[in-house]
Design an enzyme around this catalytic site. Structure first.
Site, PDB file in Angstrom:
ATOM      1  N   SER A 117       0.833  -1.203   0.000  1.00  0.00           N
ATOM      2  CA  SER A 117       0.000   0.000   0.000  1.00  0.00           C
ATOM      3  C   SER A 117       0.863   1.246   0.000  1.00  0.00           C
ATOM      4  CB  SER A 117      -0.868   0.001   1.261  1.00  0.00           C
ATOM      5  OG  SER A 117      -1.487   1.255   1.431  1.00  0.00           O
ATOM      6  N   TYR A 141      -1.580  -0.117  10.283  1.00  0.00           N
ATOM      7  CA  TYR A 141      -1.876  -0.718   8.977  1.00  0.00           C
ATOM      8  C   TYR A 141      -0.683  -0.560   8.029  1.00  0.00           C
ATOM      9  CZ  TYR A 141      -3.489  -1.039   4.202  1.00  0.00           C
ATOM     10  OH  TYR A 141      -3.575  -1.362   2.875  1.00  0.00           O
ATOM     11  N   LYS A 145       2.134  -3.430   6.324  1.00  0.00           N
ATOM     12  CA  LYS A 145       2.440  -3.610   4.899  1.00  0.00           C
ATOM     13  C   LYS A 145       3.946  -3.493   4.661  1.00  0.00           C
ATOM     14  CE  LYS A 145      -1.572  -4.610   3.426  1.00  0.00           C
ATOM     15  NZ  LYS A 145      -1.824  -5.932   2.818  1.00  0.00           N
TER      16      LYS A 145
HETATM   17  O1  LIG Z   1     -15.977  12.158   3.431  1.00  0.00           O
HETATM   18  C1  LIG Z   1     -14.793  12.308   3.161  1.00  0.00           C
HETATM   19  C2  LIG Z   1     -13.875  11.231   3.021  1.00  0.00           C
HETATM   20  C3  LIG Z   1     -12.556  11.486   2.726  1.00  0.00           C
HETATM   21  N1  LIG Z   1     -12.132  12.775   2.562  1.00  0.00           N
HETATM   22  C4  LIG Z   1     -10.728  13.039   2.186  1.00  0.00           C
HETATM   23  O2  LIG Z   1     -10.480  12.348   0.977  1.00  0.00           O
HETATM   24  C5  LIG Z   1      -9.113  11.986   0.885  1.00  0.00           C
HETATM   25  C6  LIG Z   1      -9.023  10.492   0.602  1.00  0.00           C
HETATM   26  O3  LIG Z   1      -9.467   9.799   1.758  1.00  0.00           O
HETATM   27  P1  LIG Z   1      -9.650   8.212   1.789  1.00  0.00           P
HETATM   28  O4  LIG Z   1     -10.516   7.770   0.667  1.00  0.00           O
HETATM   29  O5  LIG Z   1     -10.085   7.864   3.184  1.00  0.00           O
HETATM   30  O6  LIG Z   1      -8.209   7.655   1.475  1.00  0.00           O
HETATM   31  P2  LIG Z   1      -6.780   7.889   2.192  1.00  0.00           P
HETATM   32  O7  LIG Z   1      -6.930   8.468   3.530  1.00  0.00           O
HETATM   33  O8  LIG Z   1      -5.940   8.625   1.208  1.00  0.00           O
HETATM   34  O9  LIG Z   1      -6.278   6.390   2.377  1.00  0.00           O
HETATM   35  C7  LIG Z   1      -6.467   5.431   1.351  1.00  0.00           C
HETATM   36  O10 LIG Z   1      -5.331   5.280   0.598  1.00  0.00           O
HETATM   37  C8  LIG Z   1      -4.221   4.726   1.261  1.00  0.00           C
HETATM   38  C9  LIG Z   1      -3.119   4.518   0.265  1.00  0.00           C
HETATM   39  O11 LIG Z   1      -2.638   5.718  -0.206  1.00  0.00           O
HETATM   40  C10 LIG Z   1      -4.577   3.389   1.838  1.00  0.00           C
HETATM   41  O12 LIG Z   1      -3.509   2.952   2.581  1.00  0.00           O
HETATM   42  C11 LIG Z   1      -5.789   3.497   2.711  1.00  0.00           C
HETATM   43  O13 LIG Z   1      -6.127   2.196   3.106  1.00  0.00           O
HETATM   44  C12 LIG Z   1      -6.902   4.105   1.961  1.00  0.00           C
HETATM   45  O14 LIG Z   1      -7.991   4.295   2.809  1.00  0.00           O
HETATM   46  C13 LIG Z   1      -8.483  12.395   2.223  1.00  0.00           C
HETATM   47  O15 LIG Z   1      -7.864  13.638   2.071  1.00  0.00           O
HETATM   48  C14 LIG Z   1      -9.682  12.551   3.155  1.00  0.00           C
HETATM   49  O16 LIG Z   1      -9.496  13.493   4.174  1.00  0.00           O
HETATM   50  C15 LIG Z   1     -13.010  13.839   2.704  1.00  0.00           C
HETATM   51  O17 LIG Z   1     -12.625  15.001   2.583  1.00  0.00           O
HETATM   52  N2  LIG Z   1     -14.312  13.568   2.990  1.00  0.00           N
END
Ligand SMILES: O=c1ccn([C@@H]2O[C@H](COP(=O)(O)OP(=O)(O)O[C@H]3O[C@H](CO)[C@@H](O)[C@H](O)[C@H]3O)[C@@H](O)[C@H]2O)c(=O)[nH]1
Length: 323
Positions: A117, A141, A145
């Protein structure tokens, strides 16, 4: 070859299984069905129900199905849960892989494609993250990995394992509505859920040091993730003993949360809705975008799909479950 796909009844695994079959590979699924479901396994593909913590079950599956390579997708993947239950994550993701490696080494199975990841990088302070960008995971997590990759490096050196660790960036989309992710843990489904409840989608912070102030990620279609696994498996078939690849799977293109939310509102016919900005979510890096150069050089692979295809296909899956 016969490839055993652990976690092949789950969201990403089911896509990997289909890509491998379409590529002419023989496949057997090994899954504990804790989050996956048997109906995601295509007809004609054997399903062994078992956990990767169970050495005997692994040995039997490898023996009975003549397994010659493994695509190890099984694992726990929720960052937040890993903070609450680190030991559980270490057991499932690290001990599970260690037991799998023991079983493989004992049986002489010497090809492994591993689900890693982008979480291994933590908060990378670079424009494009390459595989040599220092790793500093921010959650148990991500740690599991990275430790998994270390186990694989050691086994490649000591036992001649041929391996590829695939560092997924932000996975979205579905190959068909039935295969869509059932979890609501990531941006795209979280926005769908808010819209369905008649609530404004939330943007977690718009004061980051990015052009529109919201976080930037590299979103990648799950079908592209799957095709990268097929390409890696093919590459390992030909590879010398000890081959040990670490590869980003991303598009090399960033999308901001604001851009994603706007596209989602459009695709779902909610142009009139507006997102609300709430506080930053702790631990979110401002920007995580892959360099996709190495995977292109090593495997000749690049992503085919863009964010609209990810959002549209995820939305069809959502509507199937929430008619
Ligand atoms: O309702 C929401 C949900 C998410 N976000 C933002 O959207 C972005 C993406 O969030 P998310 O989809 O939760 O992904 P990440 O936090 O980037 O993490 C993902 O991507 C990673 C790899 O880069 C993996 O390790 C994780 O398992 C996976 O959840 C982030 O800036 C969040 O803060 C919002 O603003 N509003």
């Amino acid at each position: 070859m016969t490839w055993m796909v652990t976690g092949g009844a789950g969201f990403i695994g089911a896509h990997v299984v289909r890509a491998m079959l379409a590529g002419g590979q023989r496949v057997v699924v090994f899954d504990d069905l804790s989050t996956g479901s048997a109906d995601k396994v295509p007809a004609g593909v054997p399903l062994v129900t078992g956990t990767v913590l169970d050495r005997e079950a692994l040995d039997a599956a490898i023996r009975e199905h003549g397994v010659t390579g493994v695509v190890h997708v099984a694992g726990k993947k929720q960052v937040g849960e890993s903070v609450e239950r680190p030991l559980y994550y270490y057991k499932e993701n690290v001990t599970g892989l260690e037991v799998l490696l023991e079983s493989m080494v004992a049986a002489g199975v010497d090809r492994l494609v591993f689900s890693s990841s982008a979480a291994v990088y933590g908060m990378p302070d670079v424009d494009l993250v390459t595989e040599t960008t220092p790793c500093a995971p921010m959650s148990p997590y991500g740690e599991t990995k990275l430790v998994g990759e270390w186990l694989i490096h050691a086994a490649a050196k000591a036992h001649g394992l041929r391996a590829a660790s695939m560092r997924y960036f932000n996975v979205a989309g579905a190959a068909s509505p039935e295969l869509a992710d059932e979890g609501v843990f990531n941006l795209v489904p979280m926005v769908f859920e808010r819209l369905e409840a008649g609530e404004a989608p939330r943007i977690f912070g718009d004061d980051y040091d990015t052009p529109d102030g919201t976080c930037i990620r590299d979103y990648i279609h799950v079908e592209d993730i799957a095709s990268a696994h097929l390409a890696a498996a093919r590459r390992l078939e030909e590879a010398e003993a000890g081959t040990d690849l670490t590869l980003n799977i991303g598009r090399g293109e960033g999308s901001s949360v604001r851009e994603m939310v706007d596209r989602i509102l459009k695709v779902t016919g909610n142009e009139d809705a507006t997102a609300e900005v709430s506080a930053r979510r702790p631990g979110d890096p401002a920007r995580v975008v892959a360099s996709a150069e190495r995977i292109s050089e090593e495997l000749g692979w690049s992503a085919r799909y863009g964010v609209d295809e990810m959002i549209e296909s995820a939305w069809q899956g959502w509507r199937l479950r929430h008619p």
